[in-house]
Design a protein around this motif. Structure first.
Motif, PDB file in Angstrom:
ATOM      1  N   ASP A 148       0.864  -1.195   0.000  1.00  0.00           N
ATOM      2  CA  ASP A 148       0.000   0.000   0.000  1.00  0.00           C
ATOM      3  C   ASP A 148       0.897   1.240   0.000  1.00  0.00           C
ATOM      4  O   ASP A 148       1.978   1.227   0.601  1.00  0.00           O
ATOM      5  CB  ASP A 148      -0.850  -0.036   1.292  1.00  0.00           C
ATOM      6  CG  ASP A 148      -2.027   0.931   1.285  1.00  0.00           C
ATOM      7  OD1 ASP A 148      -1.902   2.036   0.721  1.00  0.00           O
ATOM      8  OD2 ASP A 148      -3.060   0.572   1.886  1.00  0.00           O
ATOM      9  N   ALA A 149       0.460   2.291  -0.657  1.00  0.00           N
ATOM     10  CA  ALA A 149       1.196   3.558  -0.580  1.00  0.00           C
ATOM     11  C   ALA A 149       1.050   4.204   0.793  1.00  0.00           C
ATOM     12  O   ALA A 149       1.798   5.112   1.136  1.00  0.00           O
ATOM     13  CB  ALA A 149       0.712   4.521  -1.663  1.00  0.00           C
ATOM     14  N   HIS A 150       0.066   3.725   1.565  1.00  0.00           N
ATOM     15  CA  HIS A 150      -0.278   4.355   2.853  1.00  0.00           C
ATOM     16  C   HIS A 150      -0.190   3.343   3.982  1.00  0.00           C
ATOM     17  O   HIS A 150      -0.455   2.161   3.775  1.00  0.00           O
ATOM     18  CB  HIS A 150      -1.703   4.921   2.780  1.00  0.00           C
ATOM     19  CG  HIS A 150      -1.932   5.737   1.546  1.00  0.00           C
ATOM     20  ND1 HIS A 150      -2.524   5.206   0.419  1.00  0.00           N
ATOM     21  CD2 HIS A 150      -1.605   7.009   1.245  1.00  0.00           C
ATOM     22  CE1 HIS A 150      -2.562   6.137  -0.530  1.00  0.00           C
ATOM     23  NE2 HIS A 150      -2.006   7.239  -0.068  1.00  0.00           N
ATOM     24  N   ASP A 234      -3.421  -2.981  -1.548  1.00  0.00           N
ATOM     25  CA  ASP A 234      -4.126  -1.771  -1.988  1.00  0.00           C
ATOM     26  C   ASP A 234      -3.570  -1.425  -3.371  1.00  0.00           C
ATOM     27  O   ASP A 234      -2.346  -1.288  -3.533  1.00  0.00           O
ATOM     28  CB  ASP A 234      -3.842  -0.649  -0.987  1.00  0.00           C
ATOM     29  CG  ASP A 234      -4.507   0.673  -1.351  1.00  0.00           C
ATOM     30  OD1 ASP A 234      -4.626   0.988  -2.544  1.00  0.00           O
ATOM     31  OD2 ASP A 234      -4.884   1.415  -0.416  1.00  0.00           O
ATOM     32  N   ASP A 236      -3.310   1.174  -4.907  1.00  0.00           N
ATOM     33  CA  ASP A 236      -2.517   2.402  -5.040  1.00  0.00           C
ATOM     34  C   ASP A 236      -1.027   2.147  -4.780  1.00  0.00           C
ATOM     35  O   ASP A 236      -0.199   3.049  -4.929  1.00  0.00           O
ATOM     36  CB  ASP A 236      -3.071   3.564  -4.204  1.00  0.00           C
ATOM     37  CG  ASP A 236      -2.961   3.365  -2.698  1.00  0.00           C
ATOM     38  OD1 ASP A 236      -2.043   2.666  -2.232  1.00  0.00           O
ATOM     39  OD2 ASP A 236      -3.815   3.939  -1.980  1.00  0.00           O
TER      40      ASP A 236
HETATM   41 MN   LIG Z   1      -3.606   3.242   0.104  1.00  0.00          MN
END
Ligand SMILES: [Mn+2]
Length: 311
Positions: A148-150, A234, A236
């Motif tokens: 995930d980027a987050h 995710d 992203d």
């Molecule tokens: Mn994300």
């Protein structure tokens, strides 16, 4: 359906890769069961903005449906090894408001799939869907690899504790969750400073995208768990240049092959007992490009997971 799809023999399909439809409660001998979920706990401010994700991913896979049994060069064999089958359980009807009832329905559906011996693969939906998915593994201990980027470690957002920015913090509070490896953070907007500290206090190992780009598989090889893994992906995490259909686009993300190799490497050390794929937002896609990529990626993941059923 595109003319190109017709040329390769694609028919009209309303299941992932044209697999047989099944009820969650009756998946027969399938080793993998895909289930679409529109949302679990949407924030009031944005709503269930990935609700049409599952339908768009199925549409992205439709051109491959006629070739579903062909040799898949991403795997070096057919997607489903001989004698194994997979089913599409359609979309779980939990409405778009989400909440405790929706979460309970998701957990129940995943428990039912697992009880019949199949590996559940959930297509979201926003990134709140992994929370009730993970609750369905309370009978065993699992490690999590989140891509995930987050980092998703917020205690709450506007007093909502089960939304998409709190996924990994809620996961860390589950007794059956052990090691957590998080891969793919990058740029501004991944995390607040105190949330990074809380995650590190828990024992999370972060492997930012930058480290992966610079060191390749050496960036994560020693960190990957050997315990049973739930893969929380995710979309992203992908670079927005190749996968634009995300609300949280951030430059510098993973290529298709980096993501594929990561899943292969996870599977070479550990059994993948479940997977969620979230945050696919069709309204942000470019001419179906992201849907094609995500469908191809999910197909490879299914093949890798199905292959483990033979071991
Ligand atoms: Mn994300």
């Amino acid at each position: 359906m595109s003319a190109l799809g017709k040329m390769f023999g694609a028919g009209s399909v309303d299941t992932f890769l044209g697999w047989p439809k099944a009820q969650v409660s009756q998946i027969d001998q399938a080793v993998v069961a895909v289930l679409g979920v529109p949302t679990a706990t949407p924030y009031a401010s944005v709503g269930a903005y990935c609700a049409s994700g599952p339908a768009a991913i199925r549409e992205g896979a439709a051109p491959y449906a006629a070739n579903a049994a062909h040799h898949n060069f991403d795997l070096g064999r057919a997607t489903l090894p001989k004698g194994l089958s997979a089913v599409d359980c359609g979309d779980l009807d939990v409405g778009l408001k989400g909440g405790a009832e929706a979460r309970a329905a998701i957990t129940g559906a995943i428990r039912s799939i697992r009880a019949q011996g199949a590996v559940p693969i959930l297509m979201g939906g926003d990134d709140s869907v992994p929370i009730p998915f993970l609750e369905a593994f309370a009978d065993m201990s699992v490690a999590i690899v989140q891509v995930d980027a987050h980092i998703d470690w917020r205690e709450d957002v506007d007093r909502e504790r089960f939304g998409l920015s709190s996924t990994m913090r809620r996961a860390s509070e589950m007794d059956h969750v052990g090691r957590i490896i998080q891969i793919g953070q990058r740029g501004l907007g991944s995390a607040r400073v105190n949330d990074v500290e809380a995650a590190l206090d828990y024992g999370v190992e972060f492997i930012p995208t930058k480290t992966l780009h610079r060191h390749g598989v050496d960036a994560y090889r020693d960190a990957l768990p050997e315990d049973d893994v739930v893969l929380v992906f995710d979309v992203d995490a992908f670079d927005p240049a190749v996968m634009p259909a995300a609300i949280g686009r951030t430059a510098g993300g993973l290529s298709f092959d980096q993501a594929l190799q990561l899943v292969e490497d996870i599977a070479s050390r550990a059994r993948i007992v479940g997977m969620t794929l979230a945050e696919f937002m069709p309204e942000r896609d470019h001419d179906g490009q992201g849907a094609l990529l995500v469908a191809q990626f999910l197909t490879a993941c299914v093949g890798i997971i199905a292959g483990q059923a033979l071991e």
